[in-house]
Every structure is written in structure tokens, then in C-alpha cells.
Design a protein around this motif. Structure first.
Motif, PDB file in Angstrom:
ATOM      1  N   THR A 254       0.815  -1.259  -0.138  1.00  0.00           N
ATOM      2  CA  THR A 254      -0.064  -0.143  -0.052  1.00  0.00           C
ATOM      3  C   THR A 254       0.672   1.228   0.041  1.00  0.00           C
ATOM      4  OG1 THR A 254       0.031   0.495   2.434  1.00  0.00           O
ATOM      5  CG2 THR A 254      -1.723  -1.343   1.716  1.00  0.00           C
ATOM      6  N   ALA A 257       1.750   5.455   4.885  1.00  0.00           N
ATOM      7  CA  ALA A 257       3.075   5.833   5.535  1.00  0.00           C
ATOM      8  C   ALA A 257       2.893   6.476   7.103  1.00  0.00           C
ATOM      9  CB  ALA A 257       4.083   6.859   4.766  1.00  0.00           C
ATOM     10  N   SER A 259       4.107   8.770  10.768  1.00  0.00           N
ATOM     11  CA  SER A 259       5.022   9.523  11.187  1.00  0.00           C
ATOM     12  C   SER A 259       4.740   9.517  12.608  1.00  0.00           C
ATOM     13  CB  SER A 259       5.019  10.807  10.745  1.00  0.00           C
ATOM     14  OG  SER A 259       5.351  11.010   9.503  1.00  0.00           O
TER      15      SER A 259
ATOM     16  N   ALA B 230       3.142  15.456  17.608  1.00  0.00           N
ATOM     17  CA  ALA B 230       3.897  14.275  18.133  1.00  0.00           C
ATOM     18  C   ALA B 230       5.111  14.007  17.090  1.00  0.00           C
ATOM     19  CB  ALA B 230       3.224  12.728  18.275  1.00  0.00           C
TER      20      ALA B 230
ATOM     21  N   PRO C 125      -7.077  -0.567  -0.373  1.00  0.00           N
ATOM     22  CA  PRO C 125      -6.312  -1.219   0.593  1.00  0.00           C
ATOM     23  C   PRO C 125      -5.227  -0.212   1.446  1.00  0.00           C
ATOM     24  CG  PRO C 125      -5.813  -2.569  -1.450  1.00  0.00           C
ATOM     25  CD  PRO C 125      -6.953  -1.237  -1.918  1.00  0.00           C
ATOM     26  N   THR C 126      -4.940   0.764   0.748  1.00  0.00           N
ATOM     27  CA  THR C 126      -4.330   1.999   1.765  1.00  0.00           C
ATOM     28  C   THR C 126      -5.293   2.692   2.635  1.00  0.00           C
ATOM     29  OG1 THR C 126      -2.699   2.301  -0.248  1.00  0.00           O
ATOM     30  CG2 THR C 126      -3.019   4.048   1.252  1.00  0.00           C
ATOM     31  N   GLU C 129      -5.929   0.455   5.118  1.00  0.00           N
ATOM     32  CA  GLU C 129      -4.898   0.118   6.239  1.00  0.00           C
ATOM     33  C   GLU C 129      -4.763   1.450   7.279  1.00  0.00           C
ATOM     34  OE1 GLU C 129      -1.149  -0.445   4.477  1.00  0.00           O
ATOM     35  OE2 GLU C 129      -0.022   0.330   6.523  1.00  0.00           O
ATOM     36  N   VAL C 130      -5.119   2.483   6.700  1.00  0.00           N
ATOM     37  CA  VAL C 130      -4.781   3.806   7.491  1.00  0.00           C
ATOM     38  C   VAL C 130      -5.964   3.653   8.556  1.00  0.00           C
ATOM     39  CG1 VAL C 130      -5.378   6.216   7.516  1.00  0.00           C
ATOM     40  CG2 VAL C 130      -3.615   5.010   5.836  1.00  0.00           C
ATOM     41  N   ARG C 133      -5.239   1.028  11.328  1.00  0.00           N
ATOM     42  CA  ARG C 133      -4.161   1.102  12.037  1.00  0.00           C
ATOM     43  C   ARG C 133      -4.770   2.429  13.163  1.00  0.00           C
ATOM     44  NH1 ARG C 133       1.327   1.687   8.401  1.00  0.00           N
ATOM     45  NH2 ARG C 133       2.201   2.193  10.296  1.00  0.00           N
ATOM     46  N   GLU C 138      -2.735   3.025  17.230  1.00  0.00           N
ATOM     47  CA  GLU C 138      -1.307   3.257  16.761  1.00  0.00           C
ATOM     48  C   GLU C 138      -0.741   4.553  17.004  1.00  0.00           C
ATOM     49  OE1 GLU C 138      -0.114   1.075  13.266  1.00  0.00           O
ATOM     50  OE2 GLU C 138       1.643   2.710  12.779  1.00  0.00           O
ATOM     51  N   ILE C 139      -1.697   5.570  16.547  1.00  0.00           N
ATOM     52  CA  ILE C 139      -1.191   6.983  16.649  1.00  0.00           C
ATOM     53  C   ILE C 139      -1.921   7.713  17.679  1.00  0.00           C
ATOM     54  CG2 ILE C 139       0.158   6.967  14.541  1.00  0.00           C
ATOM     55  CD1 ILE C 139      -2.275   8.510  13.299  1.00  0.00           C
ATOM     56  N   GLU C 238      -4.623  12.422   5.034  1.00  0.00           N
ATOM     57  CA  GLU C 238      -3.843  12.477   6.288  1.00  0.00           C
ATOM     58  C   GLU C 238      -4.698  12.195   7.383  1.00  0.00           C
ATOM     59  OE1 GLU C 238      -0.190  15.372   4.485  1.00  0.00           O
ATOM     60  OE2 GLU C 238      -1.073  15.758   6.484  1.00  0.00           O
ATOM     61  N   PHE C 240      -4.229  12.761  11.219  1.00  0.00           N
ATOM     62  CA  PHE C 240      -3.159  13.381  12.265  1.00  0.00           C
ATOM     63  C   PHE C 240      -3.867  12.976  13.842  1.00  0.00           C
ATOM     64  CE2 PHE C 240      -2.178  16.871  15.221  1.00  0.00           C
ATOM     65  CZ  PHE C 240      -0.687  16.774  15.134  1.00  0.00           C
ATOM     66  N   ALA C 243      -0.699  11.221  18.793  1.00  0.00           N
ATOM     67  CA  ALA C 243       0.729  10.414  18.927  1.00  0.00           C
ATOM     68  C   ALA C 243       1.316  10.475  17.346  1.00  0.00           C
ATOM     69  CB  ALA C 243       0.570   9.035  19.560  1.00  0.00           C
ATOM     70  N   GLY C 244       0.588  10.843  16.243  1.00  0.00           N
ATOM     71  CA  GLY C 244       1.545  10.748  14.985  1.00  0.00           C
ATOM     72  C   GLY C 244       0.264  10.761  14.002  1.00  0.00           C
ATOM     73  N   MET C 245       0.913  10.571  12.735  1.00  0.00           N
ATOM     74  CA  MET C 245      -0.011  10.967  11.432  1.00  0.00           C
ATOM     75  C   MET C 245       0.367   9.561  10.483  1.00  0.00           C
ATOM     76  SD  MET C 245       0.339  13.793   8.661  1.00  0.00           S
ATOM     77  CE  MET C 245       2.094  13.844   8.339  1.00  0.00           C
ATOM     78  N   LEU C 246      -0.781   9.218   9.936  1.00  0.00           N
ATOM     79  CA  LEU C 246      -0.773   8.027   9.203  1.00  0.00           C
ATOM     80  C   LEU C 246      -1.289   8.729   7.750  1.00  0.00           C
ATOM     81  CD1 LEU C 246      -2.285   5.163  11.103  1.00  0.00           C
ATOM     82  CD2 LEU C 246      -0.439   4.918   9.738  1.00  0.00           C
ATOM     83  N   GLU C 247      -0.366   8.602   6.720  1.00  0.00           N
ATOM     84  CA  GLU C 247      -0.827   9.240   5.416  1.00  0.00           C
ATOM     85  C   GLU C 247      -1.217   8.047   4.526  1.00  0.00           C
ATOM     86  OE1 GLU C 247       2.428  11.810   3.756  1.00  0.00           O
ATOM     87  OE2 GLU C 247       3.366  10.960   5.578  1.00  0.00           O
ATOM     88  N   ALA C 248      -2.225   8.545   3.481  1.00  0.00           N
ATOM     89  CA  ALA C 248      -2.113   7.779   2.295  1.00  0.00           C
ATOM     90  C   ALA C 248      -1.754   8.509   1.023  1.00  0.00           C
ATOM     91  CB  ALA C 248      -3.811   7.197   2.096  1.00  0.00           C
TER      92      ALA C 248
END
Lengths: 328, 328, 328, 328
Positions: A254, A257, A259, B230, C125-126, C129-130, C133, C138-139, C238, C240, C243-248
Motif C-alpha cells: 500500500t 506511511a 510519522s 507528536a 487497501p491503503t 490500512e490507515v 491502524r 497506533e497513533i 492524512e 493526524f 501521537a502521530g500521523m498516518l498518510e495515504a
């Protein structure tokens, strides 16, 4: 519609059979495997199943043969198919013995046979794009090619012992890529390493290697191999030329990503199974074969290319043992 | 050589003083701060130190004044410097009160004074490059600008309580960037959030916000703010235009990246301290000021730009409370 | 094996029919389209073909219906299928009229019908997944979601005129994504733009827009849309969080990149056709539908989700016209 | 405060002199250059200027000597400084003649002198981070190191003719990096190329090369050099280890990136001048030298490291001519 017999119903044979079955231009006529029950597992794909490859090869309703059986059977099956006037797509390597591969090549040429060798990476969309753009002159003349090829995990030493060694078994793909990009190779240097599994050293093989090939053109290719790669199936290439560089980067399942407090922009683990990484390549390889048979065009990679890759593997093995550059 | 007095010896004043001292075209004449001992800490930079800004401003050996003192003192100091015929570079914001800022602007204009406002991000090499390439027409007409601006950590609620609120204190930089890229803004919508620190909600402020500005040109800017991030100091911008997009990506202290069994190509945490992230911007801002003074050219960002940014902040605050689009 | 009738043999219907035919768990029973000859073009997929959807829906050999016909037919077909006791997967939007969609929802609920809406992006799928997660923690807690969704090229104004407008036609996907990630939305602000095609302005629609949604949780989603994007089909997200960021990130046909005298690391144009970008999503959407039918599990996205997305679209349209935040 | 004399006022000497002058822990005592007027150009940095290095070296107000003069003078100046009891930081290479470099090393050791060699790349923040993280065990045991080092443009053949050749002049930096990362090297293979400038071939040198070094540890380093690189100063490193990989990626002046109709995410040309790329490295190298002198700690890279790099260069030259692996 090209009627195709697939010989071998193992992991690779299953891919080829599925691709033939899904092709709009081909028909899966047969799947053969001498292991009882093996071909039956692919019967849902619609072809006849059998134990005896020679029966399928000889059959009138077969135009072409895809060979995905164990390496020691390749030469015999190629020759049988050529004798029967069938076009052949045979998995790499032609054989583990260079002399035998050359005899096969001579016999096929004498018989006017048509044989393509399954170096699937030439058909990977990314590698193919890099090759095509380089050929187009977009970045000038190729000077330095770097191929990184690392497997996710080392095979058991028992497999390695009969594999022909890292150069004939693993690097063979990279030798074909180097040859594909550089043209005629003049000399080979190789360094073997044992850094992964002591059992591989015990069977007399390297589990990592660096090979440097110099081409007639003056360009040099560097191949970096490792039998184990923690972050997945590392399959990269850099073509450095007089006016720029084209890279084939690793791929991921996928485009996600992450951070966090300690890192940024982390992609997932590199796609790590060769059947996924090269699924398109296998499909496009079959399509190229079917098209070349239908149109009577040249086969690429040819049987001669298969023999060349094997000669490079032998040269690398010799160099890794002697410490000397081997001229071809 | 331009003789400069720096007013304020805190964190920002110290940066300006060091940049003045290091400039080949400026001389650090004075550093003033009413806090006993504060200016002395910068005496190694070579200028005179003092407690009374007015003494420095009035001094014959001072050509220009850099104001880095607390916001409530800005207007008074600007007017004093203009009255003394000195050019001014004043930190943002002009004032927390829009009416007072406008009065200051009118007085400065009446007196023919020259005042530049310290929106340092205009001088950040990456943002400046994106702006210049956009102006050059490289990607066509600007349609949508996205500014992401998140601080690594929220300030204490005690600071927030006297800061003027998130729009005047934090978003003010982004309002100037939006104005810099879009030109005249016609309307503002804003949504405040409280997601970081309940103590900030208690003092009546938001700790995150999204602001949408529409320009006379038809282009729209979206500003996304958060008091906490973060993964570091998130400072990004995307300029989307009719023929492409220019991005300003986050930056890292090094170009190292790691791949492991679970991730690939992970850069380090985003550079997370504004003094590092914008070190070049502060230096180039001073250089632009010195050059504009020397050459008599226009100041950018001007005092009027400073007032505009404040007006946008007020409009955003009003919109976030009323839920209505505020026309300017 | 679930026997499925596909209603509509246009671009989307063809995708669904092919996915049904390729599914190991479903059987393509019918393809219906009232346009003479349309369904026949899909006859090679193996189902019966017909002109009359009602005939297929009523047929005993049909367990479920996939509706890919024009929007005005959705409600009627949904109700017919529910009445016949068939499970439904219907393309978005439920209807262009919110009241009618709500009536449909009420009728389906009263009848105990089971209807899934084809917001395919949930299955990409991307994006999936984001989402997963993020849900896993996770974030941390989601605070700000940014969705960028830009089409490669604007449709003709004639299409736009009957499309229901940008919010119901294009942003509808993003409204569902926002709802999927944020949960219940409390308020909507929107700004429309006309920057692409004057003919779209003439039919009274926007061709670009920014929408800001605030959720009950306190999180905010920003949606940035444009009917035209020079560099391809811009589909990013994105998330945000505390505790973090997940991007597609955007996706490309290959992983090739080029460096030249003027630039470095340039990937190819972003993958620009939605059928390629979301090929996996359509396939996985169908698989989820088949699985939910087989197991009797909940449908996601549900008909209620489809109505919610439409309500958000209506709210955005209202806000873009009134300049006021619309509460839901 | 360490009082430092800088010998040589050319491009490199000027960098060292400026770094000494800016150091909080060092004082620029002298700048010497036998070319009349050369040292005077650096008089603004505050040290005394002179023509005769020996006078500065002997001076009581000098504690340490930084040698940035032409290579043929290095040994003599090192020995003079050691004799005078001064610590030395000398630019690479020690000498073009390995025997002479070894004599120098022996003499310095006999005299108990302290000499550091200016392999600045060890101090580059990115390379240093990769080295430190590798040493920390973060990614396991090093197995394969790849160093890519390409200059933006080839020097004139007239320079090449007296440079000592590509291995002693250019690859020398990479030999030190390989040694720094791998520890003791056991064998060297090298292939030279002539692909850039025929005039370089005419003076008997290669203008591109690939060198493979095998370490006692079993790890292998591959160095890929080219005298010309269209996209800038290509300075990369990959440390592949048993549990992952650490990369040092190329760097750019800004973090801007562009997407257009034909490409996406293109960064600018790679930072292309070594004085910019390694500005931090030169500064940190000096700081490390000053600290090691002050604290009496070990010098790294040492004079012995400088001799080792030269021995590797000689081995590579021999291998490139003989085609044989050279054992050390």
C-alpha cells in the motif's frame, strides 16, 4: 488462440497455468506433472491434466509448451518440444551445466526451434520502463548500472546444496538483467560472502555476493546479492547515464506511511514475496511469449540469452574462487 | 554599513542581534532590554548594551531599529523609531488590538515612516522558492493553497491566556503566508478545536483550528493548525495550480533513513525547533531589511501586511464564534 | 456460491460484473441493462443477459443484486430487490434527493432489507490500512483528517448540470470517508470555487471546493476537491492524531524515478484513471458484500451511511450558498 | 583557546581558516601561504598573515597547525609541526607515495607526534549518524556497504595528470569511509572505466570506477565513483545489516518538490558543490580536532587511517591494472 501445455505444477507452474487460463489469447490445453495428484490441483483452471509431459508435448492440440519443471529436466523437455515443432517458454536456468546448455542451444538452432527463457524481470513494468526510457536516450549513454537483489530469507542449506550455487540459482536473474541493459559483457569479477547461514558455507556456497561486470561498451554493472533481507524482497536498480539516472525503487503493498515521535514518513515493509512482486512480470512475460509465437517475431529473452546468463554465472563462480577477473 | 539597535534581548531578540552582528552589511550598535542583565548576555556580540530602548532609538549612531520586545510594546516603539527617522523591522504581531494596529499604521504613513514586519516565513528558502516559482508561472494559476502548521508542543495555558489567542498568536504567520500567496482575501471561515489541553479550553482559546480563506482571485487557502504535533514541527505548504503543484515538504536534521523488518525508508523525526527550522529565514529576513533600507526599496512584508494578517486573525476568531463566513 | 444479478452494464456495471465473475464465492447469474445490446457486451462473463432488471431481481436463481444503473433508478431498484428478499449492493449516491433517500431507508428498514452502498474507497487497501491502524490506537486519538480528492479532468458541463452538483456527485465519496473516520458529524462549512471551467459556473455549480466538518468527538475533517488536476488523480488522506500521523500517499503505475540536470527523484505522473486507482477497492468491496451476505454480518457502508453522506452533501451545498455553518 | 596556524590559503585553507575564526574554542593565530597576497585575502578573519609556514609553525603563540597546502608539501609540514611539538590536522592525502607516507607515519610515531587527517566525511552529520546507529547495533551486524560518490563535473585532464589518479585523488575519501565502517580490509578488487572525458584516458587515468573491498569481518564494501554526474554531487551510502538498512540519502538546498502533467514529487537538483554539501562536516571536523587536542583524546581519523586509505588506493590501482584481487 494459442493452445498451451504447462509442464510442472509446482509453485511456478501454477502461476504460468493460471496466467495461460486468464489470457484472452491463449488456451490452457494441458497441465502435466509426474508427481501423482500435483496437476490435479490445477484442474479447476480448465485444461487436461496428466503425468506425462511427453504426451502433452506430442499432442496435436498443443501449439506451445511452458516448462516450469525442475531444472534437470529442462534440456530434455526443450528438445522434445522443439522436435515436436512446438514453441517453448522455459523457466530459468536452461541447465546448471554450461556445456549441456550450449549443446541444447546448438541442437535447437539446428532444428530451427523457437525457445524463450523465463527471465521474468525483463517484463516487470518498472524495470521494463527504465530499460525503455534508457533505450530512448532520455538520460544519455549508460555508464554504470547497479542491481540490488536480496531475498527476504535464505533457503535451507539442503536446497542450496543442489541449487547450483548462488550465482547460477539467484544471481542468474541479475546476470540476465545486466546483459539486457549493457549488451555484451567482456569481463567478470566476483566476491562471495558467508554472512547469513553457516550451513550454507558448509555446503560450499556463498550466501551473499558482489559481482562487477564490464561491458564492451565500457559500461559497468554492479550486482549486490544477499540471501536474506530483514526489510523484505529488495529489488532495485539504478541506471546511471551521461545525462541522468533512472531508478527502479522498491515497492509496497500500500502507499500508507506513518510519522511518530521518533520517525517520519515510514512506508511499510517492502513487498516481500516474489510471486506478488513479480505477478505482473509473469503475466506480461506470458503475453509477450504468446504474441511472439502468434506474430513469428523474435523471442526475448532467447535461449541464447539463457546460455549467456549461465556463462556469466560460471565466470562469477570462477572469479570468486580465483580472485581473478574472468574474461569472456 | 547599517547601524542597528536591537530592542529586546529574549529568544527572538538574541537571534536578531546575532544575525546583525554576523551581517557583512550591518553593525550591531545597541542591544536594549529593560530587564536588568538581559542585554548584557549579548554583550559578546559587540554592541553597546542598555536598559532603555528610547535612548538607543534616539542615538545618532543608530540608523535602524529591530524590535523583538513583547507585543504590547510594539506600537509605542515603532512610533518612537519612526519619529526619530529610523527604519524599523518589528516582530509580529503589530499589536493584539486591530484598531490600535491601524492607528499605528496611519501614524506611520502620515509620518512617512518605513516599517517592515517580521513574518520570517516569507524568507524561508523553501517557501520563498515555491512562491517565486509560482509567480513565474511554472505551474499556471494558483487555485488552492494548503498550509499545515503544527507546533511540537503546546505552550502553557498561562501563556495562551495572554497570547491573544491561537489566531493572533500562531495562525498569524499562516495568515501572512496565505495573503502573500493569494493576494487580497475576501472572506474567512474558521473552526476552532479543543483537542490538546483542557487548560487551554478553560482560558477560552482553541488549541487547534482549520481556517479557509477565499481570495478575490477565486483561489482558496486552507490553514490547518495544531498546538501539538507528536512528530515535530510540522511546517508544510502545497500550492495547487492549473498546471501542477509545488510542495514545501518537512525538513530533517540529516538525510538518514532506516528500513527494518516492519518499516522502510523512515526518516528521522521532523526538525522540531522553530529556531533551527527557520534559522535561515531569520538571517535572510534581516538581509532583506538591510538591503531595502540601503536601496530605499519597498519593505516586504510591510506594516500594512502586518495589519492585514491581524485583520484576518480577527475575522477568523469572529467566524469561529459565530459560525458565519466573515467578509473583509 | 452467491448468485448475483448485476443491473447496469455501463462502466461501473462492467467492473462489478467482471468482479462477480472472477469471485470464487459468487456466480454471475444475470447482467441487465435497458439499453439494447449493452448487457450483451458482457455476455462473455458467463451470466444471462437481459433488458429488464425486474425480471432478474425476481428470478429464483438470484440471491443478491448489484445496482450500477443511473442514479435516478437506484431507489426503485433497491426497493424492488428488498421486496423480493434479495440483498443489495447499490452504487452511490442513494439518490440526489435527500428526502427520497430517507424514505427509501425507512422503507428498507421497515421491510428488514439488507442494503450496502458502494463507497468503494473504504475498501481501498491503503485507506483501509490507515483506518485500521488508526482504530488500533497506533497513533492515538484522531484530531484532524485531511482528504485531498482531485479528478484528472472535469466532466463536460452537460454532465455536471444533471449530476446533482459537485457535493453530491464528487465530494460524496469524501463525505463518506470523513464519516467513516470521524464518526458522527455535527457541523459543516463549505466554500465553492469556480476556477476550472466557466461552463460549469454557467450551470450553477462549483468546480472546486473546500469543506470543513466537525465531529461530535471534536475532530475536524477538511476536504479539498478539484474537478481538474494536471498531475493525475490526486487521492490522498492524512489522519493526524495525538501521537502521530498516518498518510495515504498517491500511487503510480511503476516505481520508476528519474534524476536529471534540473530535478531529482521524479516519479511518473500520478496514476490517473479511477478504474485503475480503485481496481482493488471494487474487487474487495464485492468480496466484503459477498462475505456479509453469506455470514449475515452487518453491511458497511450501510444504506444509513449512504443517507448520511447525502445529508452532508446537502449541508455543504447550503453552507456554500449561505456562508453559514450548517448544524446537522 | 587553542591557537591555530592555518597553512595554505586556497579553497580548503580558506574554509579551515574561517572555521577556526568562528570557533568558540580556537583562535586563528596565523594564515600562511607562499603565494604572495594569498594569505592576505583572509586577513579579515583576524589572524596574522605570512608567506612562510615554518615561521608560524615555530611560533610560540601557535599550539596547533591545520595543513591545507598542496599534497606534495604535506609530509614536510607534518614533520616540521611534530618536531615543534604542535598538534596537526592535515588534509588528505598524506602523500601520493605510499612509502613516503609510511615513513612519515613512522617518524611521527617515533616522535610521539599527534596528527589527524582531514577525511571530513566522517564528520558529515548524516554519515556520522548512520555510523553511530550501526555501531549501536540498531540494525544488527553490517554485511554490505554501498558507497556512491560522483562528482558534478570532471576536473580538467591537466589536473588529473598530477592528481595521483582517481583512486588516490577521489576514491581516497571512500576508502576511508569503507575502512571507517568495515574495520580492517583484507582484499581489494577494482575496475576502472573511461566514459567521461577522452583526455583523461590520454593521461592514463580512469574517470569512473567500481571498487569492491572485503573486510576481515566478512562484510563487503562496494564503491561506485564517477567524475561526472548530471544531477549534482551524488553522495550516498547504504549500510545493509542483518536486521535492516541505514541509508544516507542525497541532499537538496530546499525541500521544495513539483508535480506536473508528466512527473510527480520532483525535488530540485541534488546539492552540487562540495563546499556546501560538506560545510557542516568541515566545521565539525575542526571542532573534533580542537576537542581532541584539548582533552588529549585519540585523533580520529588518525595518520594511520590516512596511510591505510592510501594503501587501499594503491591496491585498487594495482587491481584495476592486473585484473587480480589484491590482498593487503
Amino acid at each position: 488462440m494459442l493452445n498451451i501445455a504447462v509442464v510442472g505444477a509446482g509453485r511456478i507452474g501454477a502461476i504460468h497455468a493460471a496466467n495461460v487460463a486468464a489470457s484472452p489469447d491463449a488456451n490452457l490445453a494441458w497441465v502435466c506433472d509426474p508427481v501423482p495428484g500435483a496437476a490435479d490441483k490445477l484442474s479447476h483452471l480448465g485444461g487436461r491434466v496428466g503425468l506425462d509431459a511427453r504426451q502433452a508435448i506430442a499432442s496435436d492440440d498443443v501449439d506451445a509448451v511452458v516448462i516450469g519443471s525442475p531444472t534437470p529436466t529442462h534440456v530434455e523437455l526443450i528438445l522434445a518440444a522443439v522436435e515436436a515443432g512446438k514453441a517453448v517458454l522455459c523457466e530459468k536456468p536452461v541447465d546448471l551445466d554450461l556445456a549441456r546448455a550450449r549443446q541444447c542451444q546448438a541442437a535447437v538452432e539446428a532444428a530451427g526451434g523457437r525457445v524463450m527463457i523465463g527471465f521474468n524481470r525483463r517484463f516487470d513494468p518498472t524495470f521494463a520502463e527504465v530499460h525503455a526510457r534508457l533505450q530512448s536516450g532520455e538520460i544519455g549513454q549508460l555508464e554504470q548500472l547497479t542491481i540490488v537483489s536480496r531475498d527476504p530469507a535464505a533457503p535451507p542449506a539442503s536446497y542450496v546444496a543442489v541449487s547450483g550455487g548462488i550465482f547460477r540459482d539467484m544471481t542468474i536473474h541479475d546476470f540476465d538483467m545486466a546483459h539486457f541493459f549493457l549488451g555484451e559483457v567482456e569481463s567478470v569479477q566476483a566476491v562471495g560472502q558467508n554472512v547469513v547461514d553457516p550451513a550454507i558455507a558448509e555446503v560450499g556456497d556463498s550466501d551473499a555476493a558482489v559481482v562487477v561486470l564490464k561491458a564492451k561498451s565500457g559500461a559497468v554493472a554492479t550486482i549486490i546479492n544477499n540471501r536474506r533481507c530483514a526489510y523484505g524482497y529488495d529489488q532495485r536498480l539504478e541506471a546511471f547515464a551521461s545525462a541522468g539516472m533512472l531508478e527502479a525503487r522498491n515497492q509496497h503493498a500500500t502507499s500508507a506511511a506513518v510519522s511518530t515521535a521518533t520517525l517520519s514518513g515510514a512506508a511499510n515493509r517492502v513487498q516481500d514475496f516474489f510471486l506478488q512482486r513479480y505477478a505482473d512480470a509473469y503475466r506480461l512475460e506470458l503475453a509477450a511469449f504468446v504474441k511472439a509465437v502468434a506474430e513469428g517475431g523474435p523471442f526475448s529473452p532467447s535461449l541464447a540469452d539463457g546460455v549467456t546468463a549461465l556463462a556469466l554465472a560460471d565466470a562469477a563462480l570462477e572469479s570468486s574462487k580465483s580472485g581473478q577477473t574472468v574474461l569472456l
